[in-house]
Design a protein around this motif. Structure first.
Motif, PDB file in Angstrom:
ATOM      1  N   ASP A  55       0.873  -1.183   0.000  1.00 52.73           N
ATOM      2  CA  ASP A  55       0.000   0.000   0.000  1.00 52.73           C
ATOM      3  C   ASP A  55       0.903   1.224   0.000  1.00 52.73           C
ATOM      4  OD1 ASP A  55      -2.098   1.782   0.185  1.00 52.73           O
ATOM      5  OD2 ASP A  55      -2.965   0.900   2.002  1.00 52.73           O
ATOM      6  N   ILE A  57       1.176   4.685   1.212  1.00 57.10           N
ATOM      7  CA  ILE A  57       0.569   5.608   2.165  1.00 57.10           C
ATOM      8  C   ILE A  57       1.386   6.893   2.220  1.00 57.10           C
ATOM      9  CG2 ILE A  57      -0.052   5.994   4.583  1.00 57.10           C
ATOM     10  CD1 ILE A  57      -1.823   3.947   3.342  1.00 57.10           C
ATOM     11  N   THR A  62      -3.958   6.703   1.764  1.00 53.84           N
ATOM     12  CA  THR A  62      -3.516   5.838   0.681  1.00 53.84           C
ATOM     13  C   THR A  62      -3.503   6.588  -0.648  1.00 53.84           C
ATOM     14  OG1 THR A  62      -3.887   3.747  -0.485  1.00 53.84           O
ATOM     15  CG2 THR A  62      -5.848   4.944   0.253  1.00 53.84           C
ATOM     16  N   ASN A  65      -5.310   3.326  -3.387  1.00 51.81           N
ATOM     17  CA  ASN A  65      -6.583   2.673  -3.084  1.00 51.81           C
ATOM     18  C   ASN A  65      -6.361   1.384  -2.301  1.00 51.81           C
ATOM     19  OD1 ASN A  65      -9.346   2.095  -3.095  1.00 51.81           O
ATOM     20  ND2 ASN A  65      -9.247   1.072  -5.082  1.00 51.81           N
ATOM     21  N   HIS A  66      -5.388   1.427  -1.369  1.00 53.01           N
ATOM     22  CA  HIS A  66      -5.044   0.271  -0.530  1.00 53.01           C
ATOM     23  C   HIS A  66      -4.631  -0.942  -1.353  1.00 53.01           C
ATOM     24  CE1 HIS A  66      -6.037   2.317   3.111  1.00 53.01           C
ATOM     25  NE2 HIS A  66      -7.309   2.474   2.803  1.00 53.01           N
ATOM     26  N   LYS A  67      -4.100  -0.694  -2.539  1.00 47.16           N
ATOM     27  CA  LYS A  67      -3.584  -1.765  -3.398  1.00 47.16           C
ATOM     28  C   LYS A  67      -2.058  -1.661  -3.477  1.00 47.16           C
ATOM     29  CE  LYS A  67      -7.599  -3.439  -4.809  1.00 47.16           C
ATOM     30  NZ  LYS A  67      -8.547  -2.545  -4.116  1.00 47.16           N
ATOM     31  N   TRP A 326     -10.014   5.840   2.726  1.00 45.97           N
ATOM     32  CA  TRP A 326      -8.644   6.088   2.273  1.00 45.97           C
ATOM     33  C   TRP A 326      -7.758   6.682   3.372  1.00 45.97           C
ATOM     34  CZ3 TRP A 326      -8.455   8.209  -3.449  1.00 45.97           C
ATOM     35  CH2 TRP A 326      -8.936   7.214  -4.306  1.00 45.97           C
ATOM     36  N   ALA A 330      -4.100   1.301   8.288  1.00 47.06           N
ATOM     37  CA  ALA A 330      -3.495   0.541   7.196  1.00 47.06           C
ATOM     38  C   ALA A 330      -2.229  -0.157   7.687  1.00 47.06           C
ATOM     39  CB  ALA A 330      -3.155   1.461   6.020  1.00 47.06           C
ATOM     40  N   ILE A 332       1.307  -1.837   6.151  1.00 45.61           N
ATOM     41  CA  ILE A 332       2.112  -1.768   4.934  1.00 45.61           C
ATOM     42  C   ILE A 332       3.340  -2.663   5.065  1.00 45.61           C
ATOM     43  CG2 ILE A 332       3.236  -0.248   3.265  1.00 45.61           C
ATOM     44  CD1 ILE A 332       1.483   1.508   5.985  1.00 45.61           C
TER      45      ILE A 332
END
Length: 346
Positions: A55, A57, A62, A65-67, A326, A330, A332
């Motif tokens: 991800d 960040i 993000t 898109n958290h991909k 977003w 998260a 990572i």
């Protein structure tokens, strides 16, 4: 008798002369083999590297898109002396923005002076987002923005299903100053300051300030394996001004949010992250947790997320109630490599 004595004296003198001559010759040989002078100082160096991360960040938000995202950089450096470095660089990351820009290209440059345990970094950073498309939120079928200003035909023809809007070009620049204080071989702390007069080309100024800390474990923690370890964290606050009318709204949620035809005052927010990293030669594996205190409604107003949804996330600047994740929690995982020509390519 006297002849014999004279012969002894002559032999002794000859022997002394031979010894003295040999010693003198040896001395000349030693002097001839003394260490050569050190090589001339080469001020030029190049740093480069790349990364793959689960991800991307940026200050708690993000950009992908958290991909997963990939990144690379190239940075020529000029060392005026051991305590003063000039640098320029270019880097790129894959992203997923609401305007469908697919890449972030960064161009930057600055100066890095060092004074004892204090290492400074002062420069300018440009964020470029090519390939974007302008989207508006329908705006009641009118070809104007919330402030009554005409919008382009391209922008008027493109709609995001959730009513969010985003400009075609959101490129911007920041000036920054950073300082790191090295306490000892294990501990360091830092302060960072970034300012943009037009953050994400939204019309709003932006100011980001943060503090950092890092603990680097002793090199012997994993024996002679060559593996290193560190723990680091950051706490920052993003301050934001008022957008231009393109991002304003004429929609009113009765009893709560009023219209903002001249733009919205984005919500300031706190962000923090903490993680652990493992190093081996030129490789680093970083595992990190990131979060902010920005709620889903204010996050939607700030990011214009293309996948924002719902109607219950109403805030003073987000009267539609659409929410975005977003800006939330998260995790990572990032694997990177970093090299310098002077150190790794000799």
């Amino acid at each position: 008798m006297m002849g014999i004595e004279m012969k002894k004296v002559t032999l002794l003198a000859t022997a002394l002369a031979m010894v003295t001559g040999s010693a003198f010759a040896a001395d000349l040989h030693v002097k001839a083999l003394k260490a050569p002078p050190p090589p001339a100082f080469d001020p030029w160096d190049i740093a480069f590297g790349g990364a793959i991360m689960s991800d991307y960040i940026f200050r708690g938000v993000t950009q992908s898109n958290h991909k997963p995202s990939v990144a690379a950089y190239f940075e020529p450096r000029y060392n005026i002396n051991k305590d003063l470095q000039l640098y320029i660089g270019v880097s790129g990351e894959s992203i997923s923005f609401a305007n469908r820009a697919a890449a972030e290209i960064d161009v930057y440059g600055g100066i890095r002076p060092t004074f004892g345990a204090f290492a400074f970094d002062i420069g300018v950073w440009g964020y470029l987002y090519p390939g974007g498309t302008c989207y508006n939120g329908g705006n009641g079928g009118l070809a104007v923005d919330a402030g009554g200003n005409p919008i382009s035909a391209e922008c008027f023809a493109n709609f995001l299903p959730n009513g969010n809007v985003m400009k075609k070009d959101v490129s911007f620049f920041e000036v920054y100053g950073k300082v790191t204080y090295t306490i000892n071989d294990n501990w360091s702390v830092g302060l960072n300051e970034y300012y943009s007069p037009n953050f994400l080309n939204s019309g709003a100024w932006g100011d980001y300030a943060s503090i950092t800390a890092k603990y680097t474990a002793p090199s012997t923690i994993f024996g002679s394996s060559g593996v290193g370890m560190y723990v680091s964290g950051e706490f920052g606050r993003q301050f934001l001004g008022t957008s231009d009318s393109f991002y304003g709204t004429t929609f009113t949620n009765p009893g709560f949010a009023g219209p903002f035809p001249n733009g919205i005052k984005y919500a300031d927010y706190n962000t923090w992250n903490v993680g652990i990293g493992f190093t081996y030669k030129v490789f680093t594996l970083d595992l990190r947790y990131s979060d902010t205190d920005l709620n889903k409604g204010n996050c939607n107003a700030f990011t214009s997320a293309f996948n924002g949804s719902g109607t219950t996330n109403v805030t003073a600047i987000n009267p539609t109630g659409v929410g975005s994740n977003w800006c939330g929690t998260a995790g990572i995982a990032k694997l990177s490599f970093d090299l310098t020509a002077m150190t790794n390519l000799k």
